[in-house]
Scaffold this motif. Structure first.
Motif, PDB file in Angstrom:
ATOM      1  N   SER A  46      64.843  48.282   4.258  1.00 24.20           N
ATOM      2  CA  SER A  46      64.129  49.047   3.239  1.00 24.20           C
ATOM      3  C   SER A  46      63.962  50.523   3.560  1.00 24.20           C
ATOM      4  CB  SER A  46      62.744  48.435   3.002  1.00 24.20           C
ATOM      5  OG  SER A  46      61.972  48.467   4.193  1.00 24.20           O
ATOM      6  N   ARG A  48      64.471  54.383   4.124  1.00 28.09           N
ATOM      7  CA  ARG A  48      65.360  55.400   3.573  1.00 28.09           C
ATOM      8  C   ARG A  48      65.183  56.679   4.375  1.00 28.09           C
ATOM      9  NH1 ARG A  48      67.120  53.195  -1.273  1.00 28.09           N
ATOM     10  NH2 ARG A  48      65.765  51.537  -2.079  1.00 28.09           N
ATOM     11  N   VAL A  56      55.276  48.197   1.598  1.00 28.15           N
ATOM     12  CA  VAL A  56      56.492  47.370   1.535  1.00 28.15           C
ATOM     13  C   VAL A  56      56.535  46.415   2.713  1.00 28.15           C
ATOM     14  CG1 VAL A  56      59.000  47.429   1.543  1.00 28.15           C
ATOM     15  CG2 VAL A  56      57.718  49.169   0.272  1.00 28.15           C
ATOM     16  N   TRP A  98      62.745  38.909  -2.999  1.00 27.82           N
ATOM     17  CA  TRP A  98      63.347  39.509  -4.200  1.00 27.82           C
ATOM     18  C   TRP A  98      62.289  39.823  -5.257  1.00 27.82           C
ATOM     19  CZ3 TRP A  98      67.868  41.604  -5.230  1.00 27.82           C
ATOM     20  CH2 TRP A  98      68.212  41.842  -6.566  1.00 27.82           C
ATOM     21  N   THR A 100      58.905  40.308  -4.634  1.00 24.57           N
ATOM     22  CA  THR A 100      57.875  41.244  -4.171  1.00 24.57           C
ATOM     23  C   THR A 100      58.432  42.633  -3.846  1.00 24.57           C
ATOM     24  OG1 THR A 100      58.148  40.369  -1.925  1.00 24.57           O
ATOM     25  CG2 THR A 100      56.394  39.413  -3.294  1.00 24.57           C
ATOM     26  N   VAL A 101      59.545  42.688  -3.122  1.00 23.17           N
ATOM     27  CA  VAL A 101      60.074  43.998  -2.684  1.00 23.17           C
ATOM     28  C   VAL A 101      61.563  44.124  -2.980  1.00 23.17           C
ATOM     29  CG1 VAL A 101      58.346  44.304  -0.874  1.00 23.17           C
ATOM     30  CG2 VAL A 101      60.451  43.077  -0.357  1.00 23.17           C
ATOM     31  N   GLY A 102      62.040  43.400  -3.975  1.00 22.97           N
ATOM     32  CA  GLY A 102      63.473  43.419  -4.263  1.00 22.97           C
ATOM     33  C   GLY A 102      64.013  44.796  -4.585  1.00 22.97           C
ATOM     34  N   SER A 103      63.243  45.616  -5.274  1.00 22.08           N
ATOM     35  CA  SER A 103      63.715  46.953  -5.649  1.00 22.08           C
ATOM     36  C   SER A 103      63.811  47.898  -4.461  1.00 22.08           C
ATOM     37  CB  SER A 103      62.780  47.555  -6.706  1.00 22.08           C
ATOM     38  OG  SER A 103      61.452  47.656  -6.191  1.00 22.08           O
ATOM     39  N   GLU A 104      63.150  47.554  -3.336  1.00 26.40           N
ATOM     40  CA  GLU A 104      63.150  48.426  -2.160  1.00 26.40           C
ATOM     41  C   GLU A 104      64.235  48.063  -1.150  1.00 26.40           C
ATOM     42  OE1 GLU A 104      61.238  50.985  -1.865  1.00 26.40           O
ATOM     43  OE2 GLU A 104      59.956  50.630  -3.617  1.00 26.40           O
ATOM     44  N   HIS A 106      67.900  47.351   0.514  1.00 33.36           N
ATOM     45  CA  HIS A 106      69.271  47.868   0.435  1.00 33.36           C
ATOM     46  C   HIS A 106      69.932  47.645   1.794  1.00 33.36           C
ATOM     47  CE1 HIS A 106      68.305  51.427   2.915  1.00 33.36           C
ATOM     48  NE2 HIS A 106      67.125  51.365   2.312  1.00 33.36           N
TER      49      HIS A 106
END
Length: 345
Positions: A46, A48, A56, A98, A100-104, A106
């Motif tokens: 997660s 970046r 997160v 997915w 809870t933190v799916g958008s974070e 990568h």
């Protein structure tokens, strides 16, 4: 009859309560140990350029910790369905992450696996020629060091343990006491003498030096372990084989060696993990960057003078511990038998 039935129920209830209390205690103790590993995993997936938010991390750990505890409970209560229990908990963890933190999440921090010019990619083309080697080069060197040292340690420790267990030669007690004396001194105390010896024999800046040093340092412990396993094999079995016409070598290979298979697997796993995780001697026995292993690769990634990329460091750490962790979990019961065999020996 009713009294015996009542006593059996009471005993079963007490045993259940003791097991439950033990599981709860072990769970509480394991939380501070598991949490850093989960944080490292989440950071690698997660983080970046600007870092990673603590929210997160906590949301992800709120999913991973219950999934792990559920797996432990299912593993103990349903021993015949361990694979299905593991798959169910893994699926639940992936689904929970997915949601809870799916958008974070990568995989950008794992680009070092496919990009041989990692530092050039981070700092720009001006640093071309000064970047780290490709991680797979360090991975291959670590694998070579771990596998070669393990093969040497297992071969020598098996033969030495068998000889000490079966033969009463002159100086046997002194030899065993010498092995114990060697174990008293920490290997790091011998770093300078070892460096000088390796330099004089011409093995500096080669992988052969660390392989031989790791083999020599860890052999006394492995010899004691294998001696304990050979002591547990009855002498009558070997004598029966030789009475039936087998030679000493055939009796050892076909009769005795299969009886100590658990010990062989155990010292192989432990020797491989120790060789894989070695840092001191693989670093001390080189000058400059003559070779790279995973431990030195991780060190230089974490000590980057241009600023630490915590997502990259976490990703390399996860990649680094996967082989040893998988091997340990797969052969955990053999390591337990190794401990028992060593104590008995």
């Amino acid at each position: 009859m009713s009294d015996w039935h009542k006593l059996a129920k009471i005993s079963q209830r007490q045993r259940t309560l003791k097991n439950a209390a033990l599981i709860v205690l072990l769970t509480i103790v394991s939380l501070p140990v598991l949490l850093p590993f989960f944080w490292m995993l989440v950071i690698s997936l997660s983080a970046r350029t600007g870092g990673v938010e603590s929210a997160v991390l906590w949301r992800a750990c709120a999913v991973l910790m219950p999934a792990t505890l559920a797996y432990v409970a299912l593993h103990l209560s349903l021993p015949r369905h361990r694979i299905w229990s593991a798959l169910a908990c893994l699926g639940a963890a992936i689904l929970g992450l997915w949601v809870t933190v799916g958008s974070e999440l990568h995989l950008n921090n794992y680009r070092f696996l496919i990009n041989p010019n990692l530092i050039e990619d981070i700092r720009g083309s001006a640093t071309a020629g000064g970047q780290f080697p490709w991680v797979w080069e360090a991975f291959g060197n670590s694998l070579l060091v771990a596998a070669s040292s393990t093969a040497l340690k297992v071969s020598v420790a098996t033969l030495a343990g068998y000889y000490i267990s079966r033969f009463a030669f002159a100086g046997r007690s002194a030899f065993l006491q010498g092995l114990l004396l060697i174990e008293v001194f920490h290997p790091w105390m011998l770093a300078i003498p070892i460096f000088l010896v390796i330099f004089w024999v011409g093995l500096l800046n080669t992988l052969t030096g660390p392989i031989l040093v790791l083999t020599a340092i860890q052999l006394p412990f492995f010899i004691f372990i294998m001696k304990g396993f050979f002591d547990a094999v009855p002498w009558d079995i070997e004598m029966s084989a030789m009475t039936d016409g087998a030679s000493r070598r055939q009796a050892f290979w076909y009769v005795v060696l299969p009886q100590v298979r658990a010990g062989l697997i155990a010292i192989s796993v432990l020797g491989f993990i120790q060789g894989w995780e070695e840092y001191v001697f693989v670093t001390a026995l080189r000058t400059g960057t003559s070779y790279w292993v995973m431990s030195t690769y991780l060190y230089y990634v974490a000590e980057d003078v241009m600023g630490v990329d915590y997502g990259l460091v976490a990703a390399v750490s996860v990649f680094y511990i996967i082989p040893s962790l998988a091997l340990y979990l797969f052969c955990q019961r053999y390591l337990t038998q190794m401990t028992l065999g060593g104590i008995k020996g």
